[in-house]
Every structure is written in structure tokens, then in C-alpha cells.
Design a protein around this motif. Structure first.
Motif, PDB file in Angstrom:
ATOM      1  N   ASP A 198      29.345-126.755  57.698  1.00 55.80           N
ATOM      2  CA  ASP A 198      28.714-127.997  58.464  1.00 55.80           C
ATOM      3  C   ASP A 198      28.255-128.822  56.972  1.00 55.80           C
ATOM      4  OD1 ASP A 198      26.991-126.023  57.405  1.00 55.80           O
ATOM      5  OD2 ASP A 198      25.453-127.107  58.597  1.00 55.80           O
ATOM      6  N   GLU A 225      29.931-120.237  56.736  1.00 53.92           N
ATOM      7  CA  GLU A 225      31.217-120.935  56.568  1.00 53.92           C
ATOM      8  C   GLU A 225      32.233-119.987  57.642  1.00 53.92           C
ATOM      9  OE1 GLU A 225      32.276-120.374  52.519  1.00 53.92           O
ATOM     10  OE2 GLU A 225      31.147-121.909  51.895  1.00 53.92           O
ATOM     11  N   PHE A 258      14.734-131.226  63.393  1.00 50.64           N
ATOM     12  CA  PHE A 258      15.149-129.874  62.439  1.00 50.64           C
ATOM     13  C   PHE A 258      16.040-129.220  63.471  1.00 50.64           C
ATOM     14  CE2 PHE A 258      13.155-131.784  59.111  1.00 50.64           C
ATOM     15  CZ  PHE A 258      13.196-131.087  58.058  1.00 50.64           C
ATOM     16  N   PHE A 272      25.374-129.534  56.440  1.00 54.97           N
ATOM     17  CA  PHE A 272      23.953-129.298  55.933  1.00 54.97           C
ATOM     18  C   PHE A 272      23.820-127.988  55.230  1.00 54.97           C
ATOM     19  CE2 PHE A 272      23.540-132.033  59.664  1.00 54.97           C
ATOM     20  CZ  PHE A 272      23.269-133.387  58.938  1.00 54.97           C
ATOM     21  N   GLY A 273      24.783-127.019  55.413  1.00 47.16           N
ATOM     22  CA  GLY A 273      24.662-125.693  54.889  1.00 47.16           C
ATOM     23  C   GLY A 273      23.741-124.871  55.657  1.00 47.16           C
ATOM     24  N   MET A 314      18.276-119.765  53.050  1.00 50.69           N
ATOM     25  CA  MET A 314      18.141-120.809  53.158  1.00 50.69           C
ATOM     26  C   MET A 314      17.655-121.309  54.876  1.00 50.69           C
ATOM     27  SD  MET A 314      19.168-124.411  52.813  1.00 50.69           S
ATOM     28  CE  MET A 314      19.129-125.877  54.179  1.00 50.69           C
ATOM     29  N   ARG A 315      18.559-120.557  55.826  1.00 52.80           N
ATOM     30  CA  ARG A 315      18.144-120.444  57.104  1.00 52.80           C
ATOM     31  C   ARG A 315      16.784-119.803  57.242  1.00 52.80           C
ATOM     32  NH1 ARG A 315      22.053-118.360  61.443  1.00 52.80           N
ATOM     33  NH2 ARG A 315      23.410-118.861  60.215  1.00 52.80           N
ATOM     34  N   ASP A 316      16.384-118.942  56.492  1.00 49.04           N
ATOM     35  CA  ASP A 316      15.020-118.456  56.744  1.00 49.04           C
ATOM     36  C   ASP A 316      13.898-119.332  56.554  1.00 49.04           C
ATOM     37  OD1 ASP A 316      16.467-116.170  56.677  1.00 49.04           O
ATOM     38  OD2 ASP A 316      15.856-115.186  54.910  1.00 49.04           O
ATOM     39  N   ILE A 317      14.018-120.148  55.629  1.00 49.34           N
ATOM     40  CA  ILE A 317      12.990-121.389  55.263  1.00 49.34           C
ATOM     41  C   ILE A 317      12.963-121.992  56.369  1.00 49.34           C
ATOM     42  CG2 ILE A 317      12.334-122.893  53.431  1.00 49.34           C
ATOM     43  CD1 ILE A 317      14.349-121.555  51.614  1.00 49.34           C
ATOM     44  N   PHE A 318      14.114-122.454  56.858  1.00 50.70           N
ATOM     45  CA  PHE A 318      14.375-123.393  57.947  1.00 50.70           C
ATOM     46  C   PHE A 318      13.657-122.893  59.161  1.00 50.70           C
ATOM     47  CE2 PHE A 318      16.826-126.143  60.567  1.00 50.70           C
ATOM     48  CZ  PHE A 318      16.838-127.475  59.593  1.00 50.70           C
ATOM     49  N   ILE A 319      13.866-121.566  59.642  1.00 47.06           N
ATOM     50  CA  ILE A 319      13.514-120.951  60.748  1.00 47.06           C
ATOM     51  C   ILE A 319      11.884-120.969  60.651  1.00 47.06           C
ATOM     52  CG2 ILE A 319      13.148-119.237  62.304  1.00 47.06           C
ATOM     53  CD1 ILE A 319      16.435-119.021  61.839  1.00 47.06           C
ATOM     54  N   PHE A 320      11.531-120.522  59.528  1.00 48.42           N
ATOM     55  CA  PHE A 320       9.850-120.663  59.306  1.00 48.42           C
ATOM     56  C   PHE A 320       9.381-122.060  59.479  1.00 48.42           C
ATOM     57  CE2 PHE A 320       6.423-121.103  56.161  1.00 48.42           C
ATOM     58  CZ  PHE A 320       5.292-120.362  56.831  1.00 48.42           C
ATOM     59  N   PHE A 321      10.005-122.982  58.953  1.00 52.50           N
ATOM     60  CA  PHE A 321       9.655-124.433  59.051  1.00 52.50           C
ATOM     61  C   PHE A 321       9.508-124.762  60.737  1.00 52.50           C
ATOM     62  CE2 PHE A 321      10.072-128.853  59.673  1.00 52.50           C
ATOM     63  CZ  PHE A 321       8.850-129.406  58.888  1.00 52.50           C
ATOM     64  N   ALA A 350      19.417-130.613  63.825  1.00 51.76           N
ATOM     65  CA  ALA A 350      20.085-130.309  62.577  1.00 51.76           C
ATOM     66  C   ALA A 350      20.655-128.903  62.656  1.00 51.76           C
ATOM     67  CB  ALA A 350      19.325-130.665  61.353  1.00 51.76           C
ATOM     68  N   LEU A 351      19.891-128.153  63.078  1.00 50.25           N
ATOM     69  CA  LEU A 351      20.334-126.620  63.142  1.00 50.25           C
ATOM     70  C   LEU A 351      21.535-126.442  64.153  1.00 50.25           C
ATOM     71  CD1 LEU A 351      19.768-123.629  62.130  1.00 50.25           C
ATOM     72  CD2 LEU A 351      18.288-123.194  63.808  1.00 50.25           C
TER      73      LEU A 351
END
Lengths: 540, 395
Positions: free
Chosen positions: B135, B142, B31, B137-138, B1-8, B34-35
């Protein structure tokens, strides 16, 4: 307890339904945002076409797609069932009919009458319309995307029938994967939205006027990505809820409501922050760093001034106790100025930059550097071998150690300054107390006697234990502390703790002479424990 | 999930640099916020949690212990979700571990309680108490935190005994003895006429004056009983088939005898050749003979914590501690069997003036042989196969 448990489960189940309905609506709004941007693009290409109905149609189509998908899922129809194709066929006819009627309503009844007269001869007139085909194509796309979103959202929901102990871990992985897909889709669609918006903005003035369009586009993008953030939150809840449900863990009834509330509040705060933060810079990176360093220099000078003033005040108070007259001394705040001017490269003249612009530029550059930092960290995390290779390069090692030294010195300086100020304040509140003045922390171990050496090793052991989180409370005896620590330690460390504690008892409480021979086992025990604690800290 | 986020994030950064468009910077901030918020939130949440577990650390068999858990968020930031879990042993908990999912608002405090049933003697670990949070937003991993476990001591069952026949050679005590060898000067039984040879110290001058002739005091004989209990939990000394029940019976016997001795206001000491679950060295310290209720509690605690295992032979233990016992002490050895070497050692102790009682718990194949040899050495032997056998001291 059972009734409470079932009650809380019921409440949490309701909250899950609320979250699901909320998620469906939010996905529909997401697609509306895309439709709005696309409508702008179409209006830019075909200025005569009024596409204002497109967002509404998108909203309706999206909700219908997700709702109908759920109905088919509940009936457990597969692709090979005749009933499935019957349902889908009927849905298609209804939707096409809906688009046609919708267009007639939007474009006026005249068009309907004209087409109605021509139908008996040419029935294909119903389809022979560029707008109708274009809108149908777009709405079909919306329908498909909504189905995908709906599938992911449904996958994230908890179904009691899914509980099979042997497949729970797989199911959990599947659900994680579904969430990743959902997030990926949202962000991919977001990228498309950004691109479309940017393309349209290049010629924005022609559509809505520069300012008007800029505001509308910002709002549209913010709504889209704000909803994305809220959906991240909802989908995370759905994912966790399923896991808790399967683990049969009692869940507080109000958790869903609170989750939604917090999700909304924090997404709102983030949106407001994002709007308020600077999006342009007036000064370059190096100039901003110069400003930052000047600011730090100014703050240090200010702290130094306050500290000197405090000492002077203290000196004055103490002198008044002794009855001596003190010469009045005037302290002046040093004349230190922050950079306010910048050399204009065009005319080589100094121009005034307001401090707020400096700060905004600084925030801008810090944000960019954070993004770059996160990206680099992520890259090196993915390629840890490369990172290790770079880390072992001599130049990098030297730079890293220099940085660590500088950092430690900076932290140490800060700590000393803080301690000095605290001591001064304590001294001011009670000038006759001696113990508030910290004594020199240097201690020569060689000069200590055997008894003191053992006590020293024991105290060092206590300090190290505290560092790893096992603090000895004042009421805990050494024996109790040893017993408390024992379950956490491996055998050899446990043995060492025991030896050191026994040695400490002898050194601290017994009257018998403590010889250097008594120190040796205590020292070796301490060394063993130190080694263990270091290893533990490294692992942590 | 974080990979997609960082790519964005990277995509937005590149696009923002190319187009210099303010909107994209705004999205980037959103974003990134949020991170960072996600990362900060989960760390902050776990740090601002305060936990307290309240319980009585001791319980008698069949009692119920209530454990009260208080958890408070001391920070201003809410904890969106928190999974708490208190690991509990199956022996005392009907529902396994205590688990709960909750959400804590700023400064909010929650209280939970659960019950533990003290069904079996033992030293039970309550915890560790684990807290897991994350958090909203996931985006962040954890975060888990663990709090040190506490212990619940469930005392062994005690059978009330009426009279335990124990030999003792210590004069002047509290137990009546029919052999008139050790007379207690504190227990005056009556008076009689003076006979030549009577000690002058025994003359009761007041009575003599009243009667008109010399009267001497007659004292009741009594003995003092200083008991030292040795409990052997070495698995090698118990019959494999019945070892579990035999060991529990040995502990029950030890606890019951201790209570009887303390009730008689006598001193009792204890050494257990077993594993001490509460001691990091896994070894029991010797409890020296002392009188009083505190001593009984001390002994019961040790018995509760005791566990059988492969331990040094009982003969080694007797050799180590036997010499430290005072003359006249009664040594009660509770074990699963007695071989020749042990009986020889016990006889040696007897010759040193220590009274020895041997209690054998559980089924033993050569009991008659052991009894015969022990009787020959003058060592009383009791054999308990079940709790009912203790009735000989309950009548």
C-alpha cells in the motif's frame, strides 16, 4: 537499454528530491498546527497576548532547522569538530536575533526605541522580557523537534555512498527504524495536539465562540493528521526507493510523481470520508443491532418476493407454450416495516427516528467495533500463546465450531440462492435448454462401478488441484497436467499423481475390463493426494 | 509501525469515549480508514493484476529469444508500486533475473521485453514470475504472488554429416548397397536376356515384345536402415576428468546421426539413459523408430532435456529394450566406455540379427582393448574425443 536505465534512475532521483522537499515543508506545517493549538491555549491563559505570529515563526524556524541540519550533514561535521560548534553558535545568535526583531516588528517600533535607549545601561534588557523568553523557549523546542524530524527524513533518503553489500541489510533495518521513529514522533505530537485542543475546547466559547472554535480546531486537527497520512506515504516511498536503488532494480521514472499524486488523492478522500462519517449516535448499540437485523430480514423478504415473482413469470411462460390457460395471480410485496420509532426512556413515549439517523448510528457503532476488533486481533497476535490456550478451552471450542457452522450455512444459503436466481435467468432466456437446471449433486460412490470410481477419484483430484490454484484447462491432457503439476509436488505426491493419471487413462480410454483391484491403487493415490492438498491449504 | 498505529487508535478511542468529542471521532475515522484502505488496497491490487509472458519455447544454439511481458491492472484502483521479477538461469541470461519497479494506473497496461541468448543446449526454467506490491502508507505487509514458470528448450548443436557407414540387414530400403543380396524391385537398373532359372515375375513383357526375345529386369541391390539410438548418460561410464565435454560430445553425435538418418528418409528411434528434466518422473520414455522431420524435432527435444546423473547401468537398459528391437535394426550405442559385460550383451544382440554400432565419446583408457574385443565380435567401434573426430563422416 543502459541509457534508458540511467535516464529512469535520473528521473527517479529527481522525484526523490521532490519528495524530500515536500516532506520538509509538510513537517514544518505539522509544527505550525501544533503552534496554532498552543497559541489558542496561551491566549486562553493570557487573553491579552496576541500570539498570531507564532505559527509563522514556527514555520520559518522549522524549515531553517531542517535545511541547516542538512548543510552540516553534507559537510560531514561531527560534534568534535570546531567548525560544527562555530556553525551552531552562529545559527543560535541569528535565530535569537531573528526572534527579537520579529517581536519588535509585531509589537511595534515604540518598544524597540524604548529598549534601544536603555541598552547602554542595562544590556540584559534585550533578554529581560517574558514574551521574548517564552517564544524563544517554544521556538527552541520547535527547532529541536525539527532537527529530529530532519534527521529521520535524511536517514530515509538514498545516498549512493551508502551502498556496501555487506551492510545493506543492516542499513535497510536502520531505515525502517528511522521511519518508525518518525511515525512515532508524528503520532506522539498528534496526541499532545489532541489533548491541548480538548483542553481548550472545554472553554472554547470564551475565545472564538463555540461554533467558530469548533470549526477551527477540527480544521487544525484534520490538517495535522491529513499531513501525517501524506507523510506516511512519502516516507514509505523513501524507504522503498532506497531498497530498490540498492538492489539496482530499474525504476520507472514516473513512479515518484504518481506516488505523490496518489498519496494526496487518497489522503484527501480519507479526510472527506472522516468529515462525512457520523461522530455521534442517536441510538444505542443494541437498538442499532435490532435495526440491522430488521434490515437484513427486509432484504431477505424482498429477495424471496423477487424469486417468487420470477418463478411465477417462468411458470406463466412455460404454460403459454403448452397452450394451457393460466389463472392470473397477483403477487404483493409483503408489508414489512423497518423500525422507525424508539421508546424514549424519559417520558416512556415513542419517538420517531429518521432512517438516516439509524444508518449513521449503525456506521458509528460498526466503526467502533472495528477498532475494538483490530485492537483485540493485535493483542492476541502479540500474545499468541494466550490465544491458543483460550482457543482450546471447551466452551470456546464449542462456540467457535457453532459459529463456523452458522457461517458456512449462511454462505451456503447465499450460494444456493444466487445459483437458483442465475439458473432461473438462464432458463428464462432459453427455456428449452435442460442443462441449465442443476442436477442433484449427491452421488453414491458405492453404487458406482470400478471404472466410474477411478474417474470419480480423478475428477476429485482435479477439483482439489483447482482449489489450490492449479486449474486444469480444457485443452490440457491428463498427462500434460501431471507434468505441469509435478514440479510443485513432493516425491510421494508426484508418484500418487502419476498412479492416478495412469489409472484414469485406463478407466477412461481403454476398452479392457477395469476390476476392483485396479481401483485400490487409485484410491490410495487419491487419499495420499487429498491429505497433501489439505495440508497445503492449511499452510496457506 | 503498525504497533504505534494501533496504539494511537486505542488512545483515540479511549479519549473519544471519555470526552465524547466529535473531533477525536473524526481523527479516529481518518486513521482507521487509512489502515483499512492500506490492508484492502494491497490485497485488491495483487488480485487485479493480469500477466502474460510470450516467448518461443524452442531455440537453436546461438539464437536469441525475445520474451515479451505484458502486465495489466484490470481494476479501477491504481497499483502505486509493483516490483516484478522473472527468475532466469545464468546460462541464458546476461543480466541475471529480469527486474522492474513500476506503477500502474487504473486499467493501465505495460509491456516489457528482454532477450535470452541460447548459448548452451538445455531445458531452462523461465520464471517463476513474482509480483510484489503493497500500500501507499506502509501499514499493510507486502504481498507477493508467483506465476508458474515456463520452459525454454535449446536444441543441441547438429553437425551436418555426409555419409555414416552403418551396417544393416534389412532388405529393401533407400541406401545403395554393393552386396547384391537384397535387390529392390522398385529400383530397376536395366534389362538382360532371360536365363533359365530366372523368375517369371522378372520378365519385362513390353520390352520382350519389342525386342523379340525374353528380357528380365535387373534390380539394384539396396538395404533399409532402421536405426535405434541408445544414448548412455550414466556418469559412472564416463572418465571423471572429461565427463562434461564427453557427455556434450555424445549428445552432439546423437543429434548429428539422428539428422543424417532422418535426411536419408529412414526411421530412427531413441532411448536415453539419462535424466529427463521435463518429465516429473525424471525418466525418458522410449521414442519408437519413425521417419520424418517431426521425429527429428522429437529427438532433438529429448536430447536438449537430457541430463547426466547416477543412473541404472547401461547393461540393464540394453537388456530391457534390446529384446523389443526388430530383426535387422541397427542399434547405435553412444556411451563413455564399454566393459566386458556390455560387449557380451551387444554380441548377443548381434546374434539375434540386430546390427550394433558402438560409439565411444571422450577419453578412454583401454580403447584399444575395447576395439579389439568389439572387432572380434563384429561390432564396429568409433571413438570420438573431440568434435573434429566426426569429420570421418563429413567427407
Amino acid at each position: 537499454m543502459n541509457s534508458n536505465n540511467s535516464d529512469s534512475k535520473f528521473k527517479s532521483w529527481n522525484s526523490q528530491i521532490a519528495v524530500r522537499l515536500g516532506s520538509y515543508s509538510l513537517v514544518a506545517i505539522l509544527l505550525v498546527c501544533v503552534a496554532v493549538a498552543l497559541a489558542w491555549l496561551i491566549e486562553y491563559i493570557f487573553p491579552d497576548w496576541n500570539s498570531s505570529y507564532l505559527p509563522w515563526a514556527t514555520f520559518a524556524f522549522s524549515l531553517e532547522a531542517m535545511y541547516y541540519r542538512r548543510i552540516i550533514r553534507q559537510k560531514k561535521l561531527s560534534l568534535f569538530d570546531r567548525e560544527f560548534w562555530l556553525h551552531r553558535g552562529a545559527e543560535l545568535v541569528v535565530l535569537v536575533l531573528f526572534v527579537r526583531i520579529f517581536l519588535y516588528i509585531v509589537n511595534g517600533v515604540d518598544q524597540f526605541i524604548q529598549d534601544f535607549q536603555g541598552w547602554p545601561k542595562n544590556w540584559y534588557l534585550l533578554l529581560d522580557d517574558g514574551e521574548f523568553l517564552g517564544v524563544t523557549l517554544f521556538l527552541t523546542l520547535v527547532w529541536g523537534i525539527s532537527n529530529l524530524f530532519g534527521a529521520d527524513l535524511d536517514h530515509l533518503q538514498t545516498h549512493p555512498n551508502d551502498i556496501h553489500w555487506d551492510t545493506i541489510s543492516e542499513l535497510d533495518l536502520d531505515r525502517k527504524e528511522a521511519r518508525n521513529q518518525l511515525v512515532g514522533r508524528m503520532l506522539s505530537l498528534g496526541m499532545v495536539l489532541i489533548l491541548v485542543t480538548v483542553i481548550v475546547r472545554l472553554n472554547a466559547g470564551q475565545i472564538l465562540g463555540e461554533t467558530g472554535f469548533s470549526r477551527a480546531a477540527t480544521l487544525n486537527l484534520l490538517v495535522y493528521f491529513g499531513i501525517c497520512v501524506v507523510l506516511f506515504s512519502f516516507t514509505q516511498f523513501a524507504l522503498l526507493h532506497g531498497r530498490w536503488y540498492w538492489e539496482n532494480t530499474p525504476i520507472d521514472g514516473n513512479i515518484g510523481v504518481r506516488w505523490v499524486r496518489y498519496g494526496m488523492i487518497f489522503a484527501g478522500i480519507l479526510i472527506i470520508l472522516a468529515i462525512l462519517l457520523p461522530t455521534m449516535y442517536t441510538t444505542g448499540l443494541l437498538e442499532s443491532i435490532r435495526f440491522l437485523l430488521s434490515l437484513i430480514g427486509y432484504l431477505i423478504t424482498l429477495i424471496y418476493f423477487l424469486y417468487t415473482a420470477l418463478i411465477a413469470l417462468l411458470y406463466g411462460i412455460l404454460s403459454s407454450f403448452s397452450g394451457r390457460e393460466v389463472m392470473p395471480q397477483t403477487l404483493e410485496l409483503p408489508n414489512y416495516q423497518l423500525p422507525g420509532k424508539l421508546l424514549n426512556p424519559n417520558d416512556q413515549m415513542l419517538i420517531d427516528i429518521p432512517i438516516i439517523n439509524w444508518l449513521l448510528s449503525l456506521i458509528f457503532w460498526i466503526t467502533l467495533l472495528i477498532v475494538i476488533g483490530i485492537s483485540l486481533t493485535h493483542y492476541f497476535k502479540q500474545n499468541s500463546e494466550l490465544f491458543l490456550k483460550i482457543k482450546t478451552m471447551p466452551v470456546i471450542t464449542w462456540v467457535l465450531s457453532l459459529f463456523e457452522w452458522l457461517f458456512a450455512a449462511f454462505v451456503g444459503l447465499g450460494g444456493h440462492l444466487k445459483q437458483s436466481v442465475i439458473n432461473s435467468i438462464h432458463l428464462l432466456s432459453n427455456p428449452l435448454r435442460e442443462d441449465v437446471i442443476s442436477r442433484s449433486s449427491y452421488l453414491s460412490l458405492r453404487k458406482l462401478g470400478s471404472r466410474e470410481k477411478i474417474i470419480f477419484y480423478y475428477l476429485a483430484f482435479l477439483r482439489r488441484s483447482r482449489d489450490i490454484g492449479a486449474k486444469r484447462e480444457p485443452h490440457v491432457t491428463p498427462n500434460m497436467f501431471r507434468n505441469k503439476l509435478a514440479p510443485l509436488l513432493p516425491d510421494d505426491a508426484r508418484q500418487a499423481t502419476s498412479t492416478l493419471t495412469e489409472a484414469f487413462y485406463t478407466a477412461r480410454y481403454s476398452s479392457r475390463q477395469v476390476t476392483p483391484e485396479d481401483v485400490t491403487p487409485a484410491l490410495s493415490a487419491w487419499k495420499k493426494l487429498r491429505q497433501y492438498f489439505r495440508k497445503l491449504r492449511k499452510n496457506v | 509501525m503498525r504497533d504505534i498505529f494501533i496504539f494511537f487508535l486505542i488512545f483515540s478511542l479511549i479519549l473519544a469515549s471519555l470526552t465524547q468529542d466529535r473531533i477525536i471521532f473524526t481523527i479516529l475515522y481518518l486513521f482507521l480508514g487509512a489502515l483499512l484502505l492500506g490492508l484492502y488496497w494491497s490485497r485488491k491490487s495483487i488480485r487485479s493484476l493480469e500477466f502474460e509472458r510470450k516467448m518461443t519455447p524452442y531455440a537453436f544454439i546461438n539464437e536469441t529469444v525475445q520474451v515479451d511481458i505484458t502486465i495489466q491492472n484490470t481494476g479501477w484502483l491504481p497499483v502505486p508500486w509493483l516490483k516484478i521479477q522473472d527468475a532466469l538461469p545464468n546460462e541464458i541470461s546476461e543480466f541475471g533475473s529480469f527486474r522492474q519497479i513500476l506503477s500502474l494506473g487504473p486499467k493501465e497496461k505495460r509491456k516489457y521485453s528482454y532477450l535470452l541468448a541460447a548459448k548452451k543446449r538445455g531445458y531452462y526454467r523461465i520464471g517463476p514470475f513474482s509480483l510484489v506490491t503493497g500500500d501507499l502508507f506502509g501499514l499493510a505487509n507486502e504481498i507477493r504472488s508467483e506465476i508458474q514458470p515456463e520452459h525454454l528448450t535449446v536444441y543441441p548443436r547438429v553437425v551436418p554429416l555426409k555419409f555414416v557407414k552403418m551396417p544393416s540387414s534389412s532388405p529393401i530400403g533407400v541406401i545403395r548397397n554393393l552386396q547384391p543380396i537384397f535387390e529392390d524391385p522398385c529400383k530397376c537398373a536395366g534389362k538382360r536376356d532371360y536365363l533359365p532359372g530366372d523368375s517369371m515375375r522378372r520378365i519385362d513383357w513390353k520390352t520382350s515384345a519389342a525386342v523379340g526375345r525374353f528380357q528380365v529386369k535387373v534390380f539394384d541391390p539396396s538395404i533399409d536402415l532402421q536405426v535405434f539410438l541408445v544414448l548412455n548418460l550414466n556418469l559412472d561410464d564416463y572418465e571423471t576428468k572429461f565427463k562434461s565435454s564427453a557427455i556434450e560430445l555424445a549428445i552432439l553425435s546423437g543429434a548429428s546421426i539422428s539428422r543424417w538418418v532422418i535426411d536419408q528418409r529412414l526411421a530412427i528411434g531413441l532411448h536415453i539413459n539419462g535424466i529427463d528434466q521435463g518429465n516429473p518422473m525424471r525418466k525418458f520414455d522410449v521414442i519408437p523408430p519413425i521417419k520424418g522431420r517431426t521425429q527429428l524435432i522429437r529427438i532433438l527435444e529429448s536430447l536438449a532435456r537430457s541430463q547426466s546423473g547416477n543412473l541404472p547401468p547401461i547393461t540393464d537398459v540394453i537388456a530391457e529394450y534390446g529384446s523389443t528391437l526388430g530383426w535387422g535394426t541397427t542399434l547405435i550405442l553412444i556411451t563413455g566406455s564399454a566393459h566386458e559385460k556390455l560387449l557380451d550383451q551387444l554380441f548377443r544382440l548381434r546374434r539375434q540379427g540386430i546390427q550394433v554400432v558402438l560409439i565411444i565419446c571422450g577419453e578412454v583408457s583401454k580403447l584399444s582393448e575395447i576395439s579389439f574385443r568389439a572387432k572380434y565380435f563384429g561390432i564396429p567401434v568409433y571413438s570420438f574425443v573431440s568434435e573434429k573426430d566426426l569429420d570421418i563422416w563429413r567427407r
